[in-house]
Design a protein around this motif. Structure first.
Motif, short mmCIF file in Angstrom:
data_model
loop_
_atom_site.label_atom_id
_atom_site.label_comp_id
_atom_site.label_asym_id
_atom_site.label_seq_id
_atom_site.Cartn_x
_atom_site.Cartn_y
_atom_site.Cartn_z
N ILE A 1 0.85 -1.20 0.00
CA ILE A 1 0.00 0.00 0.00
C ILE A 1 0.88 1.25 0.00
O ILE A 1 0.60 2.23 -0.71
N ALA A 2 1.97 1.22 0.79
CA ALA A 2 2.89 2.35 0.82
C ALA A 2 3.52 2.59 -0.55
O ALA A 2 3.64 3.74 -1.01
N ILE A 3 3.92 1.52 -1.23
CA ILE A 3 4.49 1.66 -2.57
C ILE A 3 3.46 2.23 -3.54
O ILE A 3 3.77 3.10 -4.37
N SER A 4 2.22 1.76 -3.44
CA SER A 4 1.17 2.26 -4.33
C SER A 4 0.91 3.74 -4.09
O SER A 4 0.63 4.50 -5.03
N LEU B 1 -0.88 0.54 -13.43
CA LEU B 1 -1.08 -0.90 -13.28
C LEU B 1 -0.47 -1.41 -11.99
O LEU B 1 -1.10 -2.17 -11.24
N ALA B 2 0.77 -0.99 -11.70
CA ALA B 2 1.45 -1.43 -10.48
C ALA B 2 0.73 -0.92 -9.24
O ALA B 2 0.55 -1.67 -8.26
N ALA B 3 0.31 0.35 -9.26
CA ALA B 3 -0.37 0.92 -8.09
C ALA B 3 -1.67 0.19 -7.80
O ALA B 3 -1.99 -0.10 -6.64
N ILE B 4 -2.43 -0.12 -8.84
CA ILE B 4 -3.72 -0.80 -8.64
C ILE B 4 -3.52 -2.19 -8.08
O ILE B 4 -4.20 -2.59 -7.11
N ILE B 5 -2.59 -2.95 -8.63
CA ILE B 5 -2.43 -4.34 -8.17
C ILE B 5 -1.84 -4.38 -6.77
O ILE B 5 -2.21 -5.24 -5.96
N LEU B 6 -0.95 -3.45 -6.43
CA LEU B 6 -0.40 -3.43 -5.07
C LEU B 6 -1.44 -2.98 -4.06
O LEU B 6 -1.44 -3.43 -2.91
N LEU B 7 -2.32 -2.10 -4.48
CA LEU B 7 -3.33 -1.58 -3.57
C LEU B 7 -4.46 -2.59 -3.32
O LEU B 7 -5.11 -2.55 -2.28
N THR B 8 -4.67 -3.48 -4.26
CA THR B 8 -5.79 -4.43 -4.14
C THR B 8 -5.35 -5.86 -3.87
O THR B 8 -5.99 -6.57 -3.09
N GLY B 9 -4.27 -6.29 -4.52
CA GLY B 9 -3.89 -7.70 -4.45
C GLY B 9 -3.47 -8.17 -3.08
O GLY B 9 -4.01 -9.15 -2.54
N THR B 10 -2.51 -7.48 -2.46
CA THR B 10 -2.01 -7.95 -1.17
C THR B 10 -3.00 -7.72 -0.02
O THR B 10 -3.08 -8.56 0.88
N PRO B 11 -3.79 -6.62 -0.01
CA PRO B 11 -4.85 -6.55 1.01
C PRO B 11 -5.87 -7.68 0.87
O PRO B 11 -6.39 -8.21 1.86
N PHE B 12 -6.18 -8.05 -0.37
CA PHE B 12 -7.10 -9.18 -0.58
C PHE B 12 -6.49 -10.48 -0.06
O PHE B 12 -7.17 -11.31 0.55
N TRP C 1 -1.44 -17.82 -3.43
CA TRP C 1 -1.58 -17.70 -4.87
C TRP C 1 -1.99 -16.28 -5.27
O TRP C 1 -1.54 -15.77 -6.32
N THR C 2 -2.79 -15.64 -4.46
CA THR C 2 -3.16 -14.25 -4.75
C THR C 2 -1.93 -13.35 -4.69
O THR C 2 -1.75 -12.46 -5.54
N THR C 3 -1.08 -13.58 -3.70
CA THR C 3 0.16 -12.80 -3.60
C THR C 3 1.04 -13.04 -4.81
O THR C 3 1.59 -12.09 -5.39
N ALA C 4 1.18 -14.30 -5.23
CA ALA C 4 2.01 -14.62 -6.39
C ALA C 4 1.44 -14.01 -7.66
O ALA C 4 2.19 -13.45 -8.49
N ALA C 5 0.12 -14.10 -7.84
CA ALA C 5 -0.50 -13.52 -9.03
C ALA C 5 -0.34 -12.00 -9.04
O ALA C 5 -0.09 -11.40 -10.10
N SER C 6 -0.47 -11.37 -7.87
CA SER C 6 -0.27 -9.92 -7.78
C SER C 6 1.16 -9.56 -8.16
O SER C 6 1.39 -8.57 -8.88
N MET C 7 2.11 -10.35 -7.70
CA MET C 7 3.50 -10.09 -8.03
C MET C 7 3.75 -10.28 -9.52
O MET C 7 4.52 -9.52 -10.12
N ALA C 8 3.10 -11.26 -10.12
CA ALA C 8 3.25 -11.47 -11.56
C ALA C 8 2.75 -10.26 -12.34
O ALA C 8 3.39 -9.81 -13.30
N VAL C 9 1.60 -9.71 -11.94
CA VAL C 9 1.08 -8.51 -12.61
C VAL C 9 2.03 -7.33 -12.40
O VAL C 9 2.28 -6.54 -13.32
N PHE C 10 2.58 -7.22 -11.19
CA PHE C 10 3.54 -6.15 -10.91
C PHE C 10 4.77 -6.28 -11.82
O PHE C 10 5.29 -5.28 -12.34
#
Length: 605
Positions: free
Chosen positions: A383-386, A441-452, A467-476
């Motif tokens: 979230i801080a990075i986003s 793209l990076a801001a959205i996935i970091l803001l949503t993926g890891t909190p989810f 798997w959600t964390t890994a998929a978020s990292m892949a999008v990042f």
């Protein structure tokens, strides 16, 4: 009392294949697009691609050459592989990138196989997943360097030795020795240090030191020499003084920081160690607890008198201790050496395997507290990075889109910048004008993926959370790839080469002012000799000392003479040398191409 959930162990053979396919899909999403873009970067990336291209053209598979000049500081295996890819797919970016991508795929498969045998199905999946999505594994495979290939052979050798110690089948020693030999042909004597000292440390902490007699050292050494020695012998025969330059200057003196010429820096100790949290991100957050289990297991095996227990090790404990020894030796060794950020790449797999083991255990035993804490920390960081990305986007909202990001970066001095990630320090607020799409793209996935993922942890859906964390990292990482494409005019000179190529005649002369690394991608894309003005430096220096070195090295006086001649000259000038060249040469200076502060002057329009 924590109890293991039996529902986690009732999967069918078909369901076990689904996560494996998922790992391969994420790997393809992250790595496939990078096979085609961006273009080759200046410095090591295009220099190594050019060495393989000249190998294909000359059919000399012993003496590497760049710009026709001997390039003896590197081992040949990666260049052989790229040369084969050129023969199969043509001389292009895809062929140049393919060997590194394939080595990463094999590293992912090895992580899954080793993790599954040592720690179980879930840990095996996680091992491959973590290698496929770790930040450093991606960042340090964007350029053509041998680290991923080296890491594959080192990992394969350790796996071979670990399984042999477990199963006692003597023939399995020999694939390990063969892999060490191939690793030596990939990046020199480092493989012997990592594998040799790693095994020695393992034997000392495991209590299995008496088993060194089983290592088939004599016949294994013969196999090692049969694979590794021929190229070294031929290189020594064909290139006088090769052994001093390759073994003394490029190995021992480089380690001590006394290499001639000196062109490598050493990171500060604090930066060296803490940056591994970035290179292994996001999985590095699990590292402290991941190390706790193998250390406590090792302590538990010690008797009161301090001697190791005589109880045989199982494959899990053997893998834990071997991974600790392997990673520890690699990290400590390079902490004393001159180092680039990617030098410790061989330590990533063992560390990620230990993290995969611990995370899988915690999930399967339904241990909530530590998992929630780690997921919460990761969510806060992301979230801080986003927020930082959003701030950069907001501050650049009035800046029009900039197709050439080099025009809005801080002005670097390429001669002083020798760390591979040093360009990251050149980012400015205005640079977000060229990075809007990947930043959004990076801001959205970091803001949503890891909190989810954190929410899933709270609900006890740990497998889905990982798997959600890994998929978020892949999008990042996909966003990072888009950003690298935007950096293409700054990091490489492909666009400049493509612009002047139609104008070049066979009688024209092409030159680079300064070290060839400043514009080395011109060599690959123009595919013709390039003269170097004051460029008898770094990787070009040693080859220039041979009597048959090509006549490509000029000084300022010879440049002025050529500039005033009827011949047409195209002179590539890096940004930090432009003022000097403009004062040195008489006019007119016609601009044939310009990008990111770099310019190609010509003396005749």
């Amino acid at each position: 009392m924590i109890t293991k959930n039996p529902a986690l162990h009732t999967s069918t053979p078909a369901s076990k294949k689904i996560p494996i396919v998922g790992v391969l899909v994420l790997f393809a999403l992250v790595y496939f697009g990078s096979l085609f873009s961006p273009g080759l970067q200046d410095d090591a990336d295009s220099t190594h691609a050019e060495a393989a291209r000249e190998m294909s053209v000359t059919h000399d598979y012993v003496t590497l050459k760049v710009n026709g000049n001997r390039y003896l500081e590197k081992a040949p295996l990666m260049y052989w592989a790229v040369s084969v890819c050129y023969a199969c797919f043509g001389t292009n970016e895809f062929a140049a990138h393919l060997p590194v991508a394939l080595s990463m795929l094999l590293l992912v498969l090895l992580a899954m196989r080793w993790g599954r045998r040592a720690f179980g199905d879930r840990a095996g999946i996680y091992g491959g997943l973590f290698v496929a999505t770790a930040a450093g594994c991606y960042l340090f495979t964007r350029i053509l360097i041998p680290e991923s290939i080296l890491s594959l052979f080192i990992a394969a050798s350790f796996y071979s030795f670990a399984t042999t110690l477990q199963d006692g089948k003597a023939w399995r020693w020999y694939p390990g020795y063969a892999c060490v030999a191939l690793a030596v042909l990939t990046k020199g004597l480092l493989a012997i240090v990592v594998v040799g000292l790693g095994l020695l440390f393992y034997l000392s902490i495991s209590g299995e030191w008496r088993r060194w007699r089983e290592f088939r050292m004599f016949t294994g050494a013969l196999l090692f020499l049969a694979i590794a020695a021929p190229w070294h012998i031929l290189a020594g025969i064909r290139n006088p003084h090769f052994f001093w330059f390759y073994f003394v200057n490029e190995h021992f003196m480089r380690f001590l920081g006394e290499r001639i010429p000196k062109d490598y820096n050493k990171q500060s100790n604090s930066m060296y160690w803490t940056l591994h949290l970035v290179w292994l991100f996001p999985w590095s957050l699990y590292l402290p607890v991941a190390l706790r289990r193998p250390i406590t297991t090792w302590i538990a095996r010690r008797k009161i008198g301090g001697r190791p227990s005589s109880q045989p090790l199982n494959f899990r404990s053997r893998t834990e201790l071997m991974c600790m020894a392997w990673a520890g030796v690699t990290l400590v060794f390079f902490s004393f050496s001159t180092n680039q950020e990617y030098y410790t790449f061989p330590a990533y797999l063992p560390i990620l395997l230990l993290i995969a083991e611990r995370l899988a255990d915690e999930e399967e035993w339904s241990s909530q507290r530590w998992l929630l804490w780690s997921a919460g920390m990761l969510a806060v960081i992301c979230i801080a990075i986003s927020i930082v990305l959003a701030a950069g986007l907001w501050n650049s909202r009035h800046v029009p889109f900039v197709p050439d990001i080099g025009t809005v970066l801080a002005k670097p001095n390429l001669q002083a910048e020798t760390l591979s990630m040093g360009h990251m320090l050149d980012l400015t607020g205005e640079s977000f004008a060229a990075l809007r799409l990947p930043a959004i793209l990076a801001a959205i996935i970091l803001l949503t993926g890891t909190p989810f993922a954190f929410w899933l942890r709270r609900r006890g859906a740990h497998f889905a959370a990982t798997w959600t964390t890994a998929a978020s990292m892949a999008v990042f990482l996909i966003a990072a790839h888009i950003a690298l494409v935007r950096f293409d005019p700054f990091l490489g000179s492909r666009s400049m080469a493509q612009q002047i190529a139609p104008e070049l005649r066979s009688t024209d002369r092409v030159m680079i002012y300064g070290d060839q690394s400043f514009g080395s991608s011109l060599l690959f894309y123009l595919r013709r000799p390039i003269e170097l003005v004051n460029g008898n430096t770094t990787s070009m220096w040693w080859g220039s000392t041979y009597p048959d070195a090509p006549r490509i090295f000029l000084d300022d006086r010879e440049l002025r003479s050529a500039w005033n001649s009827p011949e047409r000259v195209f002179l590539f000038v890096p940004q930090h040398e432009r003022a000097k060249v403009e004062a040195l040469l008489p006019g007119p200076l016609h601009v044939a191409s310009e990008a990111s502060g770099k310019v190609i002057f010509t003396n005749h329009p």
